[in-house]
Scaffold this motif. Structure first.
Motif, PDB file in Angstrom:
ATOM      1  N   GLU A  13     -13.842  65.092  -4.758  1.00  0.00           N
ATOM      2  CA  GLU A  13     -13.005  64.877  -3.626  1.00  0.00           C
ATOM      3  C   GLU A  13     -11.530  65.404  -4.003  1.00  0.00           C
ATOM      4  O   GLU A  13     -11.067  65.958  -3.280  1.00  0.00           O
ATOM      5  CB  GLU A  13     -13.145  63.300  -3.158  1.00  0.00           C
ATOM      6  CG  GLU A  13     -12.850  63.197  -1.872  1.00  0.00           C
ATOM      7  CD  GLU A  13     -12.994  61.602  -1.700  1.00  0.00           C
ATOM      8  OE1 GLU A  13     -13.179  60.818  -2.377  1.00  0.00           O
ATOM      9  OE2 GLU A  13     -13.480  61.206  -0.127  1.00  0.00           O
ATOM     10  N   GLU A  14     -11.075  65.155  -5.222  1.00  0.00           N
ATOM     11  CA  GLU A  14      -9.782  65.507  -5.343  1.00  0.00           C
ATOM     12  C   GLU A  14      -9.862  67.089  -5.772  1.00  0.00           C
ATOM     13  O   GLU A  14      -8.746  67.431  -5.192  1.00  0.00           O
ATOM     14  CB  GLU A  14      -9.407  65.006  -6.962  1.00  0.00           C
ATOM     15  CG  GLU A  14      -9.152  63.494  -7.083  1.00  0.00           C
ATOM     16  CD  GLU A  14      -8.995  63.066  -8.654  1.00  0.00           C
ATOM     17  OE1 GLU A  14      -9.259  61.857  -8.757  1.00  0.00           O
ATOM     18  OE2 GLU A  14      -8.969  63.982  -9.479  1.00  0.00           O
ATOM     19  N   LEU A  15     -10.725  67.683  -6.149  1.00  0.00           N
ATOM     20  CA  LEU A  15     -10.812  69.134  -6.318  1.00  0.00           C
ATOM     21  C   LEU A  15     -10.765  69.664  -4.983  1.00  0.00           C
ATOM     22  O   LEU A  15     -10.110  70.781  -4.636  1.00  0.00           O
ATOM     23  CB  LEU A  15     -12.182  69.433  -7.047  1.00  0.00           C
ATOM     24  CG  LEU A  15     -12.084  69.587  -8.592  1.00  0.00           C
ATOM     25  CD1 LEU A  15     -13.358  70.032  -9.002  1.00  0.00           C
ATOM     26  CD2 LEU A  15     -11.077  70.690  -8.972  1.00  0.00           C
ATOM     27  N   ASP A  16     -11.413  69.096  -3.996  1.00  0.00           N
ATOM     28  CA  ASP A  16     -11.697  69.713  -2.721  1.00  0.00           C
ATOM     29  C   ASP A  16     -10.427  69.686  -2.083  1.00  0.00           C
ATOM     30  O   ASP A  16      -9.993  70.771  -1.261  1.00  0.00           O
ATOM     31  CB  ASP A  16     -12.710  68.890  -1.946  1.00  0.00           C
ATOM     32  CG  ASP A  16     -13.100  69.427  -0.600  1.00  0.00           C
ATOM     33  OD1 ASP A  16     -13.073  68.979   0.445  1.00  0.00           O
ATOM     34  OD2 ASP A  16     -13.252  70.866  -0.314  1.00  0.00           O
ATOM     35  N   LYS A  17      -9.486  68.603  -2.242  1.00  0.00           N
ATOM     36  CA  LYS A  17      -8.177  68.669  -1.688  1.00  0.00           C
ATOM     37  C   LYS A  17      -7.258  69.737  -2.177  1.00  0.00           C
ATOM     38  O   LYS A  17      -6.678  70.464  -1.340  1.00  0.00           O
ATOM     39  CB  LYS A  17      -7.640  67.299  -1.791  1.00  0.00           C
ATOM     40  CG  LYS A  17      -8.114  66.106  -0.995  1.00  0.00           C
ATOM     41  CD  LYS A  17      -7.233  65.055  -1.309  1.00  0.00           C
ATOM     42  CE  LYS A  17      -7.767  63.639  -0.322  1.00  0.00           C
ATOM     43  NZ  LYS A  17      -8.910  63.036  -1.264  1.00  0.00           N
ATOM     44  N   LYS A  18      -7.446  70.186  -3.227  1.00  0.00           N
ATOM     45  CA  LYS A  18      -6.620  71.005  -3.948  1.00  0.00           C
ATOM     46  C   LYS A  18      -7.224  72.577  -3.650  1.00  0.00           C
ATOM     47  O   LYS A  18      -6.275  73.382  -2.973  1.00  0.00           O
ATOM     48  CB  LYS A  18      -6.829  70.950  -5.571  1.00  0.00           C
ATOM     49  CG  LYS A  18      -5.843  69.867  -5.880  1.00  0.00           C
ATOM     50  CD  LYS A  18      -6.080  69.660  -7.304  1.00  0.00           C
ATOM     51  CE  LYS A  18      -5.504  68.342  -8.017  1.00  0.00           C
ATOM     52  NZ  LYS A  18      -5.961  67.880  -9.224  1.00  0.00           N
ATOM     53  N   VAL A  19      -8.401  72.721  -3.844  1.00  0.00           N
ATOM     54  CA  VAL A  19      -8.918  74.112  -3.330  1.00  0.00           C
ATOM     55  C   VAL A  19      -8.966  74.454  -2.007  1.00  0.00           C
ATOM     56  O   VAL A  19      -8.630  75.576  -1.358  1.00  0.00           O
ATOM     57  CB  VAL A  19     -10.250  74.433  -3.981  1.00  0.00           C
ATOM     58  CG1 VAL A  19     -10.303  74.393  -5.582  1.00  0.00           C
ATOM     59  CG2 VAL A  19     -11.458  73.301  -3.500  1.00  0.00           C
ATOM     60  N   SER A  20      -9.233  73.372  -1.010  1.00  0.00           N
ATOM     61  CA  SER A  20      -9.269  73.645   0.253  1.00  0.00           C
ATOM     62  C   SER A  20      -7.839  73.910   0.955  1.00  0.00           C
ATOM     63  O   SER A  20      -7.605  74.679   1.977  1.00  0.00           O
ATOM     64  CB  SER A  20      -9.747  72.482   1.186  1.00  0.00           C
ATOM     65  OG  SER A  20     -10.920  72.081   0.731  1.00  0.00           O
ATOM     66  N   VAL A  21      -6.805  73.780   0.385  1.00  0.00           N
ATOM     67  CA  VAL A  21      -5.455  73.611   0.803  1.00  0.00           C
ATOM     68  C   VAL A  21      -5.301  75.225   0.896  1.00  0.00           C
ATOM     69  O   VAL A  21      -4.476  75.770   1.610  1.00  0.00           O
ATOM     70  CB  VAL A  21      -4.543  73.009   0.107  1.00  0.00           C
ATOM     71  CG1 VAL A  21      -4.078  73.456  -1.120  1.00  0.00           C
ATOM     72  CG2 VAL A  21      -3.160  72.564   1.019  1.00  0.00           C
ATOM     73  N   GLU A  22      -5.971  75.903  -0.082  1.00  0.00           N
ATOM     74  CA  GLU A  22      -5.642  77.330  -0.239  1.00  0.00           C
ATOM     75  C   GLU A  22      -6.172  78.186   0.997  1.00  0.00           C
ATOM     76  O   GLU A  22      -5.973  79.288   1.283  1.00  0.00           O
ATOM     77  CB  GLU A  22      -6.198  77.831  -1.521  1.00  0.00           C
ATOM     78  CG  GLU A  22      -5.626  77.038  -2.813  1.00  0.00           C
ATOM     79  CD  GLU A  22      -4.465  77.681  -3.349  1.00  0.00           C
ATOM     80  OE1 GLU A  22      -3.269  77.014  -3.333  1.00  0.00           O
ATOM     81  OE2 GLU A  22      -4.162  78.806  -3.183  1.00  0.00           O
ATOM     82  N   ASN A  23      -7.537  77.588   1.418  1.00  0.00           N
ATOM     83  CA  ASN A  23      -8.331  78.346   2.378  1.00  0.00           C
ATOM     84  C   ASN A  23      -7.769  78.301   3.562  1.00  0.00           C
ATOM     85  O   ASN A  23      -7.348  77.061   4.121  1.00  0.00           O
ATOM     86  CB  ASN A  23      -9.811  77.967   2.320  1.00  0.00           C
ATOM     87  CG  ASN A  23     -10.313  77.989   0.890  1.00  0.00           C
ATOM     88  OD1 ASN A  23      -9.623  78.699   0.138  1.00  0.00           O
ATOM     89  ND2 ASN A  23     -11.354  77.396   0.520  1.00  0.00           N
TER      90      ASN A  23
END
Ligand code: NAD
Ligand code: APR
Length: 240
Positions: free
Chosen positions: A230-240
């Motif tokens: 969940e933490e990773l998703d917040k970081k990598v999704s903000v880029e997309n």
């Protein structure tokens, strides 16, 4: 580093074990607190030997596991991995799990190394039935034969199609992420090594130490997979 590598990689493959499904409510096998094999000897239950010599206990063990799979389902981590596949962030999942939760969450490229609990087949007439029927009717086929799950038992070979897909994906990976496996069972635990030998970065995320930690480029212990994803998703999704 995992966040950086995840964003930069061209071919990320995820490898999951029973630790991927504990936050759904299913016990794993070797956790120091409540792993299944801490209470039972797997070779006496989940093996071809048990199927021939200990059939009542074998049926009871798999009835409990099917009930567990029916009672629970994918958690947020399974859905995040399915979304990452759709977004092109990961290419495939190699799983040792037989609960079918990755497919249920929407992942398409999944190699189920140890088969699935969704289907059973008769040892006598080879008829295949859904696990719901195994639960509802007496655990024997109409022809009287014993019904066994389509999972790989101790002592059996892995399904060749899943094995080949896992081999090919591990060879192509430039980032190989292990989620929730003690990496203590062959031949599944060979795939992180195959990826590493083909130049991939290896990241192991597991609550406790695993047998392959010394080969990893990064090891993350003591974190719950669902929360970490969940933490990773917040970081990598903000880029997309
Ligand atoms: P094992 O230690 O005997 O290893 C399996 C052996 O078979 C290895 O030598 C491996 O190289 C070989 N092998 C298996 N499939 C192969 C393939 N498709 N191609 C080439 N080589 C292959 O393993 P085991 O302790 O007998 O257990 C066998 C499998 O059953 C393991 O993967 C284990 O995880 C699985 N298992 C599943 C469950 C379940 O509930 N899903 C329960 C118990 C065991
Ligand atoms: N977050 C992170 N790690 C976790 C979590 C979690 N929420 N829950 C459990 N773990 C870790 C445990 O610490 C344990 O080391 O996941 C690991 C699961 O390892 P095992 O119980 O050994 O399961 P697995 O590696 O999948 O077993 C491989 O053995 O019995 C056979 O065929 C069966 O597929 C299974 C194979």
């Amino acid at each position: 580093m995992l966040e950086k590598w995840l964003k930069e990689s061209n071919y990320t493959v995820v490898f999951t074990g029973a630790g991927m499904s504990t936050e759904s409510g299913l016990p794993d096998f070797r956790s120091s607190n409540n792993g299944l094999w801490r209470k039972k000897d797997p070779s006496q239950i989940a093996s071809t030997k048990a199927l021939n010599e200990n059939v009542e206990e074998f049926i009871e063990f798999y009835k409990e596991r099917v009930l567990g799979v029916k009672q629970y389902g994918p958690h947020k981590g399974h859905y995040i991995l399915a979304k990452w596949e759709q977004d092109g962030l990961i290419k495939s999942i190699i799983t040792q799990n037989v609960d079918g939760f990755h497919t249920e969450a929407g992942s398409k490229q999944v190699a189920q190394l140890h088969g699935t609990l969704q289907k059973f087949r008769c040892l006598n007439c080879n008829k295949e039935i859904d696990s719901e029927i195994f639960i509802k009717q007496k655990q024997y086929c109409e022809c009287g034969g014993v019904l066994r799950p389509n999972v790989v038992l101790f002592g059996e070979m892995l399904p060749q199609d899943a094995f080949q897909m896992a081999y090919s994906e591990a060879e192509k990976a430039d980032l190989f992420i292990v989620l929730g496996s003690s990496l203590s069972v062959t031949p599944a635990n060979q795939f992180p090594i195959i990826a590493k030998q083909n130049g991939a970065k290896l990241v192991i995320v597991n609550m406790e130490p695993t047998e392959l930690d010394m080969y990893a480029d990064e090891v993350i212990h003591g974190r719950k997979i669902g929360e970490l994803l969940e933490e990773l998703d917040k970081k990598v999704s903000v880029e997309n």
